[in-house]
Design a protein around this motif. Structure first.
Motif, PDB file in Angstrom:
ATOM      1  N   ARG A 278       0.816  -1.221   0.000  1.00  0.00           N
ATOM      2  CA  ARG A 278       0.000   0.000   0.000  1.00  0.00           C
ATOM      3  C   ARG A 278       0.847   1.268   0.000  1.00  0.00           C
ATOM      4  O   ARG A 278       0.474   2.267  -0.603  1.00  0.00           O
ATOM      5  N   LEU A 279       1.982   1.218   0.696  1.00  0.00           N
ATOM      6  CA  LEU A 279       2.811   2.416   0.853  1.00  0.00           C
ATOM      7  C   LEU A 279       3.962   2.489  -0.140  1.00  0.00           C
ATOM      8  O   LEU A 279       4.503   3.564  -0.385  1.00  0.00           O
ATOM      9  N   GLY A 280       4.372   1.329  -0.658  1.00  0.00           N
ATOM     10  CA  GLY A 280       5.529   1.305  -1.549  1.00  0.00           C
ATOM     11  C   GLY A 280       6.848   1.326  -0.806  1.00  0.00           C
ATOM     12  O   GLY A 280       7.896   1.607  -1.388  1.00  0.00           O
ATOM     13  N   ARG A 281       6.818   1.018   0.495  1.00  0.00           N
ATOM     14  CA  ARG A 281       8.055   0.912   1.277  1.00  0.00           C
ATOM     15  C   ARG A 281       7.833  -0.003   2.464  1.00  0.00           C
ATOM     16  O   ARG A 281       6.704  -0.253   2.879  1.00  0.00           O
ATOM     17  N   LYS A 282       8.923  -0.495   2.994  1.00  0.00           N
ATOM     18  CA  LYS A 282       8.866  -1.479   4.066  1.00  0.00           C
ATOM     19  C   LYS A 282       8.670  -0.819   5.428  1.00  0.00           C
ATOM     20  O   LYS A 282       9.205   0.269   5.683  1.00  0.00           O
ATOM     21  N   VAL A 283       7.926  -1.521   6.287  1.00  0.00           N
ATOM     22  CA  VAL A 283       7.724  -1.073   7.665  1.00  0.00           C
ATOM     23  C   VAL A 283       8.098  -2.220   8.599  1.00  0.00           C
ATOM     24  O   VAL A 283       8.234  -3.366   8.175  1.00  0.00           O
ATOM     25  N   GLY A 284       8.263  -1.907   9.882  1.00  0.00           N
ATOM     26  CA  GLY A 284       8.633  -2.918  10.851  1.00  0.00           C
ATOM     27  C   GLY A 284       7.458  -3.749  11.331  1.00  0.00           C
ATOM     28  O   GLY A 284       6.295  -3.413  11.087  1.00  0.00           O
ATOM     29  N   PRO A 285       7.740  -4.850  12.042  1.00  0.00           N
ATOM     30  CA  PRO A 285       6.681  -5.773  12.443  1.00  0.00           C
ATOM     31  C   PRO A 285       5.699  -5.202  13.460  1.00  0.00           C
ATOM     32  O   PRO A 285       4.522  -5.570  13.460  1.00  0.00           O
ATOM     33  N   SER A 286       6.150  -4.313  14.356  1.00  0.00           N
ATOM     34  CA  SER A 286       5.222  -3.740  15.333  1.00  0.00           C
ATOM     35  C   SER A 286       4.180  -2.865  14.653  1.00  0.00           C
ATOM     36  O   SER A 286       3.047  -2.748  15.139  1.00  0.00           O
ATOM     37  N   THR A 287       4.547  -2.273  13.520  1.00  0.00           N
ATOM     38  CA  THR A 287       3.559  -1.515  12.739  1.00  0.00           C
ATOM     39  C   THR A 287       2.479  -2.460  12.218  1.00  0.00           C
ATOM     40  O   THR A 287       1.296  -2.104  12.177  1.00  0.00           O
ATOM     41  N   GLY A 288       2.882  -3.665  11.834  1.00  0.00           N
ATOM     42  CA  GLY A 288       1.901  -4.663  11.418  1.00  0.00           C
ATOM     43  C   GLY A 288       0.946  -5.019  12.544  1.00  0.00           C
ATOM     44  O   GLY A 288      -0.266  -5.156  12.334  1.00  0.00           O
ATOM     45  N   THR A 289       1.465  -5.151  13.759  1.00  0.00           N
ATOM     46  CA  THR A 289       0.619  -5.420  14.924  1.00  0.00           C
ATOM     47  C   THR A 289      -0.382  -4.286  15.125  1.00  0.00           C
ATOM     48  O   THR A 289      -1.584  -4.512  15.308  1.00  0.00           O
TER      49      THR A 289
END
Length: 349
Positions: A278-289
């Motif tokens: 959706r963003l076109g860039r990687k995020v960390g796992p806590s953001t997924g939580t």
């Protein structure tokens, strides 16, 4: 004026100058057509100089310790951390010319260790996450240093009434949105400091916003919220780096929380990858939580015919986790099958 007092004044001035040079972090709107009338926002904390939400905490902890007289010129700084707080504290230690040691579990992502070393700090690795506390105390005594102890002081080091803290920033940035007072703010807990700041601010300002704290597997916070047993402990730590704890931390304040949800680790990782698309860039796992909890709340609001806004945090960049959460083999071995959650998320338009 004594030399120590002069050094302290100069140290505080350096941190305040660093604050002055920093702009606020962006609030990103995440459009999801499946939830018409429900606006979702991510406050992007990955844009801080040290790349994560913990930059705010580290800054507050240093100011708190300096104003308490705990840090003097040359004082070694020791911290217990799974990574991001240590990266940020290494940055401020270098700013003040102080030695810094991070006591970390050996499973910490190598990229975070490299970032600590980049800022002049050292990583002191222990076998298990529950060993970091005692080892930090030991090192502080041995080196005549100061144990920063984020898990105790996170909730009291930040001015929760305002002063451009993260909660104050969120509500200021929301002022011109269709639903300026969020129905929910969603936050995961590592120390509990950020959730405490947000929850207290909401009550202080008399907002109707509710705070939902999401907790990963292998963490005691969710159970503690329901049973209030401070002696809860687990023999293993969370697999979602940076959040969840194997013991009840002093900074975790349950009274400011309106609801808690337990998020499966596989759901966190699936949502992390879904957000990347959706963003076109990687995020960390806590953001997924965080975001999986948001999506659950949005679905519930949608089913009840409610409208409003939900805000959560993008805690850090996924570039730190290329060898772990972005490595399919590692995920399969450590987290397990994420496919059911991937399919669930693919249904959202």
């Amino acid at each position: 004026m004594s030399n120590n007092r002069h050094w302290t004044h100069e140290a505080i001035k350096k941190i305040e100058a660093d604050i002055q040079r920093s702009a606020d972090t962006h609030l990103i709107k995440l459009p999801i057509a499946s939830f018409q009338g429900i606006d979702i926002y991510l406050k992007d904390e990955s844009t801080h100089p040290t790349g994560s939400l913990k930059h705010r905490l580290a800054r507050s902890l240093f100011l708190f310790a300096l104003c308490n007289g705990w840090i003097k010129q040359g004082t070694p700084i020791i911290e217990s951390s799974s990574g991001s707080t240590a990266v940020s504290e290494a940055y401020f230690a270098r700013l003040l010319g102080l030695p810094f040691i991070a006591v970390m579990p050996k499973t910490t992502a190598r990229k975070k260790i490299e970032q600590i070393e980049f800022f002049g700090g050292k990583a002191h690795l222990v076998e298990r996450s529950d060993q970091i506390y005692a080892e930090s105390h030991r090192l502080a005594q041995e080196l005549n240093g100061h144990y920063m102890d984020q898990f105790t002081f996170a909730e009291r080091a930040t001015d929760w009434r305002g002063n451009n803290n993260i909660a104050d920033s969120i509500f200021s940035q929301m002022e011109l949105e269709d639903h300026p007072i969020p129905a929910w703010i969603v936050m995961s807990a590592g120390t509990g400091g950020t959730s405490s700041t947000i929850g207290r601010f909401i009550r202080y300002k008399k907002y109707a916003t509710r705070l939902c704290v999401v907790d990963p597997e292998n963490s005691v916070f969710f159970d503690y919220y329901h049973c209030h047993d401070k002696e809860l402990k687990l023999s293993c730590g969370s697999k979602i780096e940076g959040i969840g704890r194997p013991r009840v931390e002093p900074s975790f304040v349950t009274g400011v929380i309106d609801e808690m949800r337990k998020i499966p680790d596989a759901a966190s990782i699936a949502t992390m990858h879904w957000l990347e698309q959706r963003l076109g860039r990687k995020v960390g796992p806590s953001t997924g939580t965080n975001l999986y909890g948001v999506l659950q709340l949005a679905r519930d609001m949608h089913e009840r015919g409610e409208q409003g806004s939900i805000v959560t945090l993008l805690c850090d960049s996924g570039e730190r986790y290329l060898e772990t959460y972005y490595n399919p083999t590692w995920v399969q071995q450590q987290i397990g099958e994420c496919t059911p959650y991937q399919r669930e998320l693919e249904q959202l338009s």
